[in-house]
Write a protein that holds these residues in place. Structure first.
Motif, PDB file in Angstrom:
ATOM      1  N   ALA A 162     130.857  -5.419 104.696  1.00 56.16           N
ATOM      2  CA  ALA A 162     131.859  -4.342 104.649  1.00 56.16           C
ATOM      3  C   ALA A 162     131.196  -2.971 104.763  1.00 56.16           C
ATOM      4  CB  ALA A 162     132.663  -4.433 103.355  1.00 56.16           C
ATOM      5  N   MET A 163     130.023  -2.812 104.139  1.00 55.07           N
ATOM      6  CA  MET A 163     129.333  -1.522 104.181  1.00 55.07           C
ATOM      7  C   MET A 163     128.859  -1.198 105.599  1.00 55.07           C
ATOM      8  SD  MET A 163     129.442  -0.617 101.009  1.00 55.07           S
ATOM      9  CE  MET A 163     128.217   0.675 100.908  1.00 55.07           C
ATOM     10  N   ALA A 181     132.385  -0.954 108.079  1.00 54.06           N
ATOM     11  CA  ALA A 181     133.514  -0.069 107.746  1.00 54.06           C
ATOM     12  C   ALA A 181     133.561   1.178 108.624  1.00 54.06           C
ATOM     13  CB  ALA A 181     133.437   0.326 106.271  1.00 54.06           C
ATOM     14  N   ASN A 204     138.168   1.696 105.176  1.00 54.79           N
ATOM     15  CA  ASN A 204     137.632   1.950 103.848  1.00 54.79           C
ATOM     16  C   ASN A 204     136.721   0.762 103.468  1.00 54.79           C
ATOM     17  OD1 ASN A 204     137.905   1.295 100.763  1.00 54.79           O
ATOM     18  ND2 ASN A 204     138.195   3.514 100.983  1.00 54.79           N
ATOM     19  N   PRO A 205     135.464   1.021 103.092  1.00 53.75           N
ATOM     20  CA  PRO A 205     134.533  -0.095 102.834  1.00 53.75           C
ATOM     21  C   PRO A 205     135.036  -1.074 101.775  1.00 53.75           C
ATOM     22  CG  PRO A 205     133.345   1.985 102.921  1.00 53.75           C
ATOM     23  CD  PRO A 205     134.801   2.319 102.936  1.00 53.75           C
ATOM     24  N   ARG A 206     135.568  -0.561 100.681  1.00 56.96           N
ATOM     25  CA  ARG A 206     135.994  -1.469  99.616  1.00 56.96           C
ATOM     26  C   ARG A 206     137.230  -2.266 100.042  1.00 56.96           C
ATOM     27  NH1 ARG A 206     134.552  -2.307  94.330  1.00 56.96           N
ATOM     28  NH2 ARG A 206     136.109  -3.493  93.178  1.00 56.96           N
ATOM     29  N   ALA A 212     136.039  -4.910 102.243  1.00 53.08           N
ATOM     30  CA  ALA A 212     135.337  -5.928 101.454  1.00 53.08           C
ATOM     31  C   ALA A 212     136.325  -6.877 100.793  1.00 53.08           C
ATOM     32  CB  ALA A 212     134.456  -5.254 100.408  1.00 53.08           C
ATOM     33  N   GLU A 213     137.426  -6.353 100.303  1.00 54.45           N
ATOM     34  CA  GLU A 213     138.434  -7.207  99.660  1.00 54.45           C
ATOM     35  C   GLU A 213     139.000  -8.216 100.654  1.00 54.45           C
ATOM     36  OE1 GLU A 213     139.068  -7.343  96.578  1.00 54.45           O
ATOM     37  OE2 GLU A 213     138.442  -5.441  95.677  1.00 54.45           O
ATOM     38  N   VAL A 240     133.802  -8.153  94.480  1.00 55.25           N
ATOM     39  CA  VAL A 240     133.424  -6.952  95.226  1.00 55.25           C
ATOM     40  C   VAL A 240     132.854  -5.955  94.235  1.00 55.25           C
ATOM     41  CG1 VAL A 240     134.232  -5.046  96.661  1.00 55.25           C
ATOM     42  CG2 VAL A 240     135.189  -7.351  96.975  1.00 55.25           C
ATOM     43  N   PRO A 268     130.905   0.262  96.099  1.00 56.19           N
ATOM     44  CA  PRO A 268     131.723   0.751  97.221  1.00 56.19           C
ATOM     45  C   PRO A 268     132.095  -0.325  98.229  1.00 56.19           C
ATOM     46  CG  PRO A 268     129.431   1.328  97.562  1.00 56.19           C
ATOM     47  CD  PRO A 268     129.506   0.715  96.201  1.00 56.19           C
ATOM     48  N   GLY A 269     131.559  -1.559  98.062  1.00 52.28           N
ATOM     49  CA  GLY A 269     131.944  -2.595  99.017  1.00 52.28           C
ATOM     50  C   GLY A 269     130.973  -3.745  99.191  1.00 52.28           C
TER      51      GLY A 269
END
Length: 575
Positions: free
Chosen positions: A51-52, A55, A61-63, A66-67, A84, A87-88
């Motif tokens: 995700a980081m 993104a 949005n990284p988080r 990630a979700e 998570v 930030p991700g």
């Protein structure tokens, strides 16, 4: 496929699902997406930065991304939980059965566990040792020899085809000095009293047999002959004799090269001229004048037109001459031709050099980049000298060797395996002390002993289990609990260690890993000292004994695989 590459594939599939759903744009570069152990094991078993990395190019949005990735990964049966963090970052905890399956894979794959296909289809030339053929091997050569040989083994284990090469420096002034030294021993063999060896000649007694052999073959024919009549002959015979000594010394370490390339033959074949012509045609060699020496200019300095290689175009700080003013090749010119030859037969080149050659790295890297158009990966690994100690005191030099300690003497005293393992217990460019007392010490602080003891302990457990009359057929790995499976998690990192060590050209990482694995095994084994239920051998409980023996033997297999790469024999018992 390793556990880590398998979960990288799972991650790729999850990302593909998000692309199909429109949650990620297609075509994103995933090259920097990783799946690896988290720095803090309390966070889980695996972590990914997907995700980081993705993104920003996905404008997400990284988080939040990630979700979505975590939700897809959480559907896998092999995953116990997904979280998570920050930030991700995505942390994964695997099921116990996943680790039990990996344990079975270690036993099933045996000596192939950890082998990689990353290097498949690639030929790598590893040039190492390449000591001047002027005497037997000494401990100054030993570390580079072991590092180079272990690196060659590592690259083969990672799937590459490896050429082990030794470059014989038989065209320089040092071999003329060798020939003169042998001529002195030849006269001595004829009965002449030679007295002290003159300054500038090689004093070692190892030249005495060479002189005797020449005396037996030629009598006194060359005793009073001018140098021009015997220099080439004595040089050829002396180099051949020294190379036999060197090969015998290397064999004591279990080292055998595939190829011995002669600098003299290289020059006789016109290879430097061919390299010069190639580079001139590409505008990379020109005739020019070197800048005057910095500081006060010597009175005898004169500007001389020399053929210069444009090494500044490739990161060097000045252009380098490939010939001297007398027309002879410079060391750089000869090295340039040698690497040009190697690049014809390999996709990647590795040189193992002593740290005293650090100043020439930049120019030869520039030359190889020019010769290959940047297509051939070229690494120079610098190896620091080894300081020999005995109980903390510097070791006295050897008279026979000519004021240095021979490799043969050290191997004969402590053994090949101790020497090889010790040479890999530090990064090659870090200083190393080799203390004769400490390298054979039976303690936790000596990694040579500690890793070998782990393997011997496992072999002993196998014998004791058989002596107890326990026969293990189908093993129930559900008997292994979380504490024992934590050891499997360390064991399962071996394939990843192989790939990262091969990519970095750093075989010492295998030694570091084996020490960590041995420490974890010893810690688990020693729990039984205070708690009988944690013992590996419980005579009245065959099921748990067999499960723990299965675990121990898997650890033993990885130790053998790792030691094999290092060129070290795994022992069955400690003397």
């Amino acid at each position: 496929m390793t556990l880590y590459t398998r979960f990288a594939a799972h991650l790729d599939a999850a990302l593909d699902t998000l692309v199909a759903a429109g949650d990620l744009p297609a075509g994103l570069d995933r090259a920097n997406v990783t799946v690896e152990p988290p720095r803090d094991t309390s966070h889980g078993d695996l972590a990914t930065n997907a995700a980081m990395v993705l993104a920003k190019p996905a404008a997400a949005n990284p988080r939040a991304l990630a979700e979505k990735i975590a939700a897809e990964l959480g559907k896998l049966e092999e995953i116990e939980s997904v979280s998570v963090a920050g930030p991700g970052f995505i942390n994964l905890t695997l099921t116990d059965d996943t680790w039990r399956a990996e344990l079975s894979a270690i036993r099933d794959e045996g000596s192939d566990y950890g082998r990689s296909t990353r290097g498949r289809g690639t030929t790598v030339n590893v040039e190492y040792v390449s000591a001047n053929p002027t005497g037997p091997m000494h401990m100054g050569h030993c570390r580079g020899a072991v590092v180079g040989d272990a690196l060659a083994n590592l690259l083969e284990f990672a799937g590459a085809r490896v050429i082990r090469e030794y470059y014989v420096n038989d065209a320089g002034g040092q071999v003329d000095v060798l020939a003169r030294s042998v001529h002195l021993r030849y006269r001595e063999a004829l009965g002449e009293e030679i007295g002290d060896i003159p300054e500038g000649l090689y004093p070692g007694d190892y030249l005495v047999p060479v002189g005797k052999a020449l005396a037996a073959e030629f009598g006194d024919r060359y005793a009073d002959a001018p140098e021009g009549e015997w220099l080439v002959l004595f040089r050829t015979r002396a180099v051949a004799a020294m190379m036999e000594l060197i090969k015998a010394d290397l064999a004591l370490l279990g080292i055998h090269h595939d190829l011995f390339s002669s600098e003299a033959e290289l020059q006789a074949a016109g290879k430097p001229e061919a390299a010069e012509a190639e580079l001139r045609a590409r505008g990379l060699i020109y005739d020019g004048v070197l800048e005057a020496p910095k500081g006060e200019t010597p009175e005898d300095w004169e500007p001389v037109v020399l053929p210069l290689f444009r090494s500044t175009q490739f990161g060097d700080d000045q252009d380098r001459p490939i010939r001297k003013s007398n027309g002879q090749w410079t060391y750089f010119g000869a090295d340039l031709a040698y690497h040009y030859q190697k690049a014809q037969t390999a996709d990647a080149l590795i040189d193992i050099w002593g740290a005293d050659h650090a100043g020439t790295v930049k120019r030869i890297v520039a030359a190889v980049r020019a010769l290959t158009g940047g297509k051939t990966r070229f690494d120079v690994k610098l190896v620091q000298m080894v300081r020999l100690l005995r109980a903390g005191e510097p070791v006295k030099m050897s008279k026979r060797a000519g004021n240095f300690v021979t490799l043969a003497d050290v191997v004969q005293e402590v053994g090949k395996d101790v020497v090889r393992f010790t040479m890999l217990t530090r990064k090659s460019d870090a200083q190393m002390d080799f203390d004769f007392a400490k390298v054979v010490e039976l303690s936790r602080e000596n990694p040579v002993f500690y890793v070998q003891y782990a393997h011997a302990r496992i072999a002993g457990l196998r014998r004791k289990t058989a002596e107890a009359g326990i026969v293990c057929g189908a093993v129930d790995l559900s008997q292994l609990d979380t504490i024992e499976l934590d050891l499997v998690k360390i064991a399962a990192q071996f394939p990843r260690i192989i790939e990262t060590a091969a990519a970095a050209r750093e075989p010492h990482r295998i030694a570091f890993y084996l020490n960590d694995l041995a420490a974890a095994f010893h810690a688990l084994y020693n729990l039984g000292n205070d708690n009988p239920e944690r013992r590996f051998l419980i005579t009245e409980n065959a099921a748990i004994t067999c499960a723990r023996l299965f675990l121990a033997e898997a650890i033993g297999q990885i130790i053998r695989n790792g030691l094999g790469i290092m060129g070290v024999q795994a022992v069955q018992e400690m003397n």
